[in-house]
Design an enzyme around this catalytic site. Structure first.
Site, PDB file in Angstrom:
ATOM      1  N   SER A  93     -48.667 -39.271 -49.380  1.00  0.00           N
ATOM      2  CA  SER A  93     -48.364 -38.220 -50.358  1.00  0.00           C
ATOM      3  C   SER A  93     -49.452 -38.170 -51.437  1.00  0.00           C
ATOM      4  O   SER A  93     -49.881 -37.088 -51.858  1.00  0.00           O
ATOM      5  CB  SER A  93     -46.998 -38.506 -50.967  1.00  0.00           C
ATOM      6  OG  SER A  93     -46.827 -37.757 -52.116  1.00  0.00           O
ATOM      7  N   TRP A 130     -52.497 -36.621 -49.897  1.00  0.00           N
ATOM      8  CA  TRP A 130     -52.310 -35.172 -49.711  1.00  0.00           C
ATOM      9  C   TRP A 130     -52.862 -34.414 -50.924  1.00  0.00           C
ATOM     10  O   TRP A 130     -53.412 -33.324 -50.791  1.00  0.00           O
ATOM     11  CB  TRP A 130     -50.814 -34.880 -49.546  1.00  0.00           C
ATOM     12  CG  TRP A 130     -50.475 -33.407 -49.483  1.00  0.00           C
ATOM     13  CD1 TRP A 130     -50.428 -32.621 -48.370  1.00  0.00           C
ATOM     14  CD2 TRP A 130     -50.160 -32.545 -50.581  1.00  0.00           C
ATOM     15  NE1 TRP A 130     -50.094 -31.338 -48.699  1.00  0.00           N
ATOM     16  CE2 TRP A 130     -49.927 -31.250 -50.057  1.00  0.00           C
ATOM     17  CE3 TRP A 130     -50.048 -32.723 -51.955  1.00  0.00           C
ATOM     18  CZ2 TRP A 130     -49.590 -30.166 -50.853  1.00  0.00           C
ATOM     19  CZ3 TRP A 130     -49.714 -31.633 -52.746  1.00  0.00           C
ATOM     20  CH2 TRP A 130     -49.488 -30.372 -52.198  1.00  0.00           C
ATOM     21  N   HIS A 131     -52.737 -35.039 -52.108  1.00  0.00           N
ATOM     22  CA  HIS A 131     -53.154 -34.343 -53.326  1.00  0.00           C
ATOM     23  C   HIS A 131     -54.658 -34.144 -53.418  1.00  0.00           C
ATOM     24  O   HIS A 131     -55.127 -33.166 -54.001  1.00  0.00           O
ATOM     25  CB  HIS A 131     -52.659 -35.091 -54.562  1.00  0.00           C
ATOM     26  CG  HIS A 131     -51.208 -34.884 -54.811  1.00  0.00           C
ATOM     27  ND1 HIS A 131     -50.240 -35.606 -54.171  1.00  0.00           N
ATOM     28  CD2 HIS A 131     -50.549 -34.021 -55.611  1.00  0.00           C
ATOM     29  CE1 HIS A 131     -49.048 -35.205 -54.570  1.00  0.00           C
ATOM     30  NE2 HIS A 131     -49.209 -34.231 -55.444  1.00  0.00           N
ATOM     31  N   GLY A 132     -55.413 -35.066 -52.878  1.00  0.00           N
ATOM     32  CA  GLY A 132     -56.854 -34.881 -52.984  1.00  0.00           C
ATOM     33  C   GLY A 132     -57.612 -35.987 -52.295  1.00  0.00           C
ATOM     34  O   GLY A 132     -57.105 -37.088 -52.103  1.00  0.00           O
ATOM     35  N   PHE A 135     -55.427 -28.481 -54.697  1.00  0.00           N
ATOM     36  CA  PHE A 135     -54.862 -29.281 -53.610  1.00  0.00           C
ATOM     37  C   PHE A 135     -54.557 -28.401 -52.402  1.00  0.00           C
ATOM     38  O   PHE A 135     -54.011 -28.801 -51.445  1.00  0.00           O
ATOM     39  CB  PHE A 135     -53.583 -29.999 -54.069  1.00  0.00           C
ATOM     40  CG  PHE A 135     -53.809 -30.820 -55.324  1.00  0.00           C
ATOM     41  CD1 PHE A 135     -54.991 -31.517 -55.501  1.00  0.00           C
ATOM     42  CD2 PHE A 135     -52.866 -30.877 -56.325  1.00  0.00           C
ATOM     43  CE1 PHE A 135     -55.220 -32.265 -56.652  1.00  0.00           C
ATOM     44  CE2 PHE A 135     -53.072 -31.615 -57.480  1.00  0.00           C
ATOM     45  CZ  PHE A 135     -54.263 -32.304 -57.641  1.00  0.00           C
TER      46      PHE A 135
END
Lengths: 292, 476
Positions: free
Chosen positions: B322, B325-327, B476
């Site tokens: 997770s 996933w953001h960056g 993102f």
């Protein structure tokens, strides 16, 4: 659907009413400040119809440079430093026009340097004029440079939103709650830091007539005001101000009169120590007849 | 196109009028309008990347059809694998290629090998993580037979690209959103008015809270080495409210806009800073992503079944993925891992599902225990945000070291303002949310007219228009 549109219309109406209300409140506060937050607001709020012995105009190279307290105390004069940050010739002209609507003045000094060749408003300096853009003489000057001034003038409160970091709520709040430094020391703003790094200034203004400076000269002739131009000190100046000498009447170049590095806060601005020394040089040069 | 732009302020009423007055009698036409509007909305940023959405949508639409035609397990698996490979392949290439190239180079350098993988000049398409996850949820649900594959390409393409939530969520499930494209939408005044008020609330959180906090947080994070501990604490608090105002503000605008068109999107934030422990926080923050990972990663990994070790492993994987996933940055991985560390003690003590109700459920003020729980949770979350906000891992650690050096006094910032100046704004937000903590958003129920007036007034008076920021989650 009808109910929805009624409510949308109501929200729009509330927004428009609030825009007008805030517009009036902000503009009133800048015309009648408790603690003026800019030189322009200070001039606009002047009510005494007295005569000034002298007034100084220009950019930060003038505000931090000449302390009228010293001159006024020594000579018993009544003078103000009305310069403000980033002020170009256009803003100098507007400041003079505004001052003449409020007071009479016997003599003015205009600080000129590399900004001499600037014709338009400075993006930072113009903000101080935004609360007063509905004044015809201000709007007519500005609108020749950009269409945005029409929107800034006509859409209520738009100018206060667009420039909220300078003339928004925070500024309005301090207008009523915080003592301002703008009108302390007769407009002089001392700087106490000492220069650490420096770079030689090599500016060389071009010998092209500046229409705003020409108008300043004409206004002074019309009102019988004595006008002097000067250039404030710079550290290790390696440029050439001969164009200013050629183009401007009563011009004096003080660029190299302060040599001590400790009297500068950076290479184009002297600090308070420097200002004390320079104010005396300035006074001796221009007011030698009046010095007791 | 930004929600807080003049472009959107013109775009929205035009689409609204065409939707309800020109195409309202024909569902297909309405869906075509939404599809075209969504592509215009996305193309406003960069037309070239529309091809990616169209390609992804086409692949998943066709795979959905094929999945309905075959019952062979192997074939179905291959079809699912194809969708995963293409969608995650695009995401991996555009978002993570340079990160892996750099990480490989760094790893080889660390081992004393002279090896350099060249990096590419890649532009990250806005919202790629969001629409990729949305379209994947469809294929996986069709594969799992939780949803019938659609044979309506317009509805499906409109579902993937639905403009209110296209670039920053909520990440919708096909099970919730897709069926809404099949049914005729009827204009309901109450729903539309509620949507409008939610948009206003979202704009307030973005323009008044987030953008004002951003100015201070950016300054403090950029010059952390010269500021005192209290100022750095303010920096962390400001960023915590910046990210909350920015992202939940976007979600509110997205959900509110959808309501104007008769759609109901899932709730994405439920007052997360009122959480009494980390587990509750993660049930209230970015719900659409948390539940996506729960349904499509945590549960397939085994979820809470099996040995304690398996549950721990699954939890850590979900938090780290997770974060990633953001960056494409180690800072996001560290942020995810830190949240896993926060979460694990609750999981081991079986206390991760203690707070399923609202804080101060039957009273106006929270109890002392609830207050302490809320403050402790906020402190942990805020410290984790340092990793989220920092440019690099060393930047984050440096910031924390300076924060804990216990110097005193608030500084005057580089932006010529004092570090504490906009605390009152945060208190205003806090007050509004506290008294509405049981509602979907604060602009509902009691005193709606008064609240609307106050919000419009504050938007005009306190909004930050000279330093408007892009929505953080766009990257993102």
């Amino acid at each position: 659907m009808k109910r929805f549109f009624k409510i949308v219309s109501f929200y729009i109406l509330i927004t428009i009413l609030l825009l007008f209300l805030l517009e009036s409140l902000f503009t009133y506060s800048y015309y009648h400040p408790k603690n003026p937050r800019s030189k322009v607001s200070w001039i606009m709020s002047m009510t005494d119809k007295d005569t000034l012995d002298y007034a100084l105009f220009g950019s930060s190279r003038c505000i931090h440079t000449i302390n009228p307290t010293i001159i006024n105390k020594e000579l018993g004069t009544n003078g103000l430093n009305l310069a403000y940050q980033a002020s170009n010739p256009l803003e100098v002209k507007l400041s003079l026009k505004t001052l003449l609507k409020k007071k009479r003045v016997k003599r003015i000094f205009v600080q000129v340097d590399y900004s001499y060749n600037q014709h338009g408003p400075h993006p930072l300096a113009e903000i101080a004029w935004m609360p007063f853009i509905k004044e015809d003489y201000i709007y007519n000057e500005l609108k020749t440079y950009d269409d945005k001034y029409t929107y800034l003038k006509r859409i209520p409160f738009y100018r206060y939103m667009k420039y909220d970091s300078k003339i928004g709520f925070r500024d309005l709040f301090f207008n009523y709650t915080k003592k301002s430094a703008v009108n302390e020391h007769y407009g002089y703003a001392p700087k106490y830091t000492v220069m650490k790094k420096y770079k030689a200034n090599t500016s060389k203004p071009k010998a092209i007539e500046n229409p705003h400076i020409k108008e300043v000269i004409d206004i002074c002739k019309e009102y019988g005001i004595k006008l002097d131009f000067f250039t404030a000190p710079m550290y290790l100046f390696q440029g050439d101000n001969s164009a200013l000498r050629d183009m401007l009447p009563n011009y004096k170049d003080f660029t190299t009169v302060i040599k001590d590095k400790k009297k500068y806060q950076d290479n184009t601005h002297i600090n308070d120590e420097g200002a004390k020394e320079f104010t005396k040089i300035f006074m001796n040069h221009y007011f030698s007849d009046s010095i007791k | 196109m930004l929600f807080n732009s003049i472009d959107f302020a013109l775009f929205l009423p035009i689409v609204f009028v065409l939707y309800w007055f020109v195409t309202q009698k024909n569902l297909k036409l309405q869906n075509i309008l939404l599809l075209v509007a969504s592509y215009v909305f996305y193309g406003w940023w960069d037309w070239r990347f529309l091809s990616l959405i169209i390609f992804s949508s086409t692949v998943d639409y066709l795979i959905g059809i094929q999945l309905s035609k075959t019952t062979k397990s192997n074939n179905r698996k291959w079809l699912l694998f194809t969708s995963l490979f293409i969608n995650l392949g695009f995401l991996g290439f555009f978002k993570y290629f340079n990160f892996f190239a750099q990480s490989f180079t760094d790893a080889f350098t660390l081992l004393g090998q002279d090896f350099e993988l060249s990096r590419l000049n890649i532009i990250l398409p806005v919202g790629i993580s969001f629409y990729t996850f949305q379209t994947l949820s469809y294929t996986i649900d069709v594969y799992r037979k939780k949803i019938e594959p659609t044979k309506n390409p317009i509805a499906f393409f409109a579902f993937v690209s639905f403009f209110p939530q296209l670039v920053a969520g909520p990440i919708e499930r096909a099970t919730n959103l897709l069926p809404q494209f099949y049914k005729k939408r009827i204009f309901k005044s109450n729903q539309a008015i509620d949507g409008l008020q939610q948009i206003l609330w979202g704009l307030f959180k973005k323009i008044v809270i987030a953008d004002n906090c951003a100015q201070y947080a950016n300054d403090i994070f950029s010059n952390y080495d010269v500021y005192s501990s209290p100022t750095l604490i303010m920096g962390v608090i400001y960023f915590s409210f910046q990210i909350y105002g920015d992202f939940s503000g976007y979600s509110d605008i997205a959900i509110g806009t959808s309501k104007l068109f008769g759609f109901k999107l899932m709730t994405n934030f439920r007052y997360p800073y009122f959480s009494r422990d980390i587990a509750e926080f993660w049930r209230r923050w970015h719900i659409s992503l948390s539940t996506w990972f729960r349904d499509y990663l945590y549960i397939p990994l085994g979820g809470s079944r099996g040995s304690k070790w398996n549950v721990l492993r699954n939890t850590i994987i979900v938090f780290v993925v997770s974060g990633f996933w953001h960056g494409a940055n180690w800072t996001f991985i560290a942020w995810g891992a830190l949240n896993a560390i926060y979460f694990i003690p609750l999981l081991l003590a079986k206390k991760n599902r203690v707070h399923l109700d609202n804080i101060a459920e039957n009273s106006i003020l929270p109890s002392l225990k609830e207050t302490l729980g809320m403050l402790w949770t906020f402190t942990l979350i805020a410290l984790a945000w340092v990793f989220f906000r920092a440019e690099t891992i060393s930047h984050a650690f440096d910031y924390l070291v300076h924060l804990f050096n216990f110097s005193v006094g608030f500084d005057r910032l580089e932006i010529k303002r004092y570090a504490f100046e906009i605390l009152p704004l945060i208190l205003i937000l806090f007050g509004f949310e506290w008294f509405s903590r049981k509602d979907e958003h604060p602009m509902q129920k009691k005193y709606v007219w008064l609240k609307t007036f106050v919000i419009i007034f504050m938007l005009l008076l306190l909004g930050n228009y000279s330093n408007m920021q892009e929505f953080i989650y766009f990257q993102f």
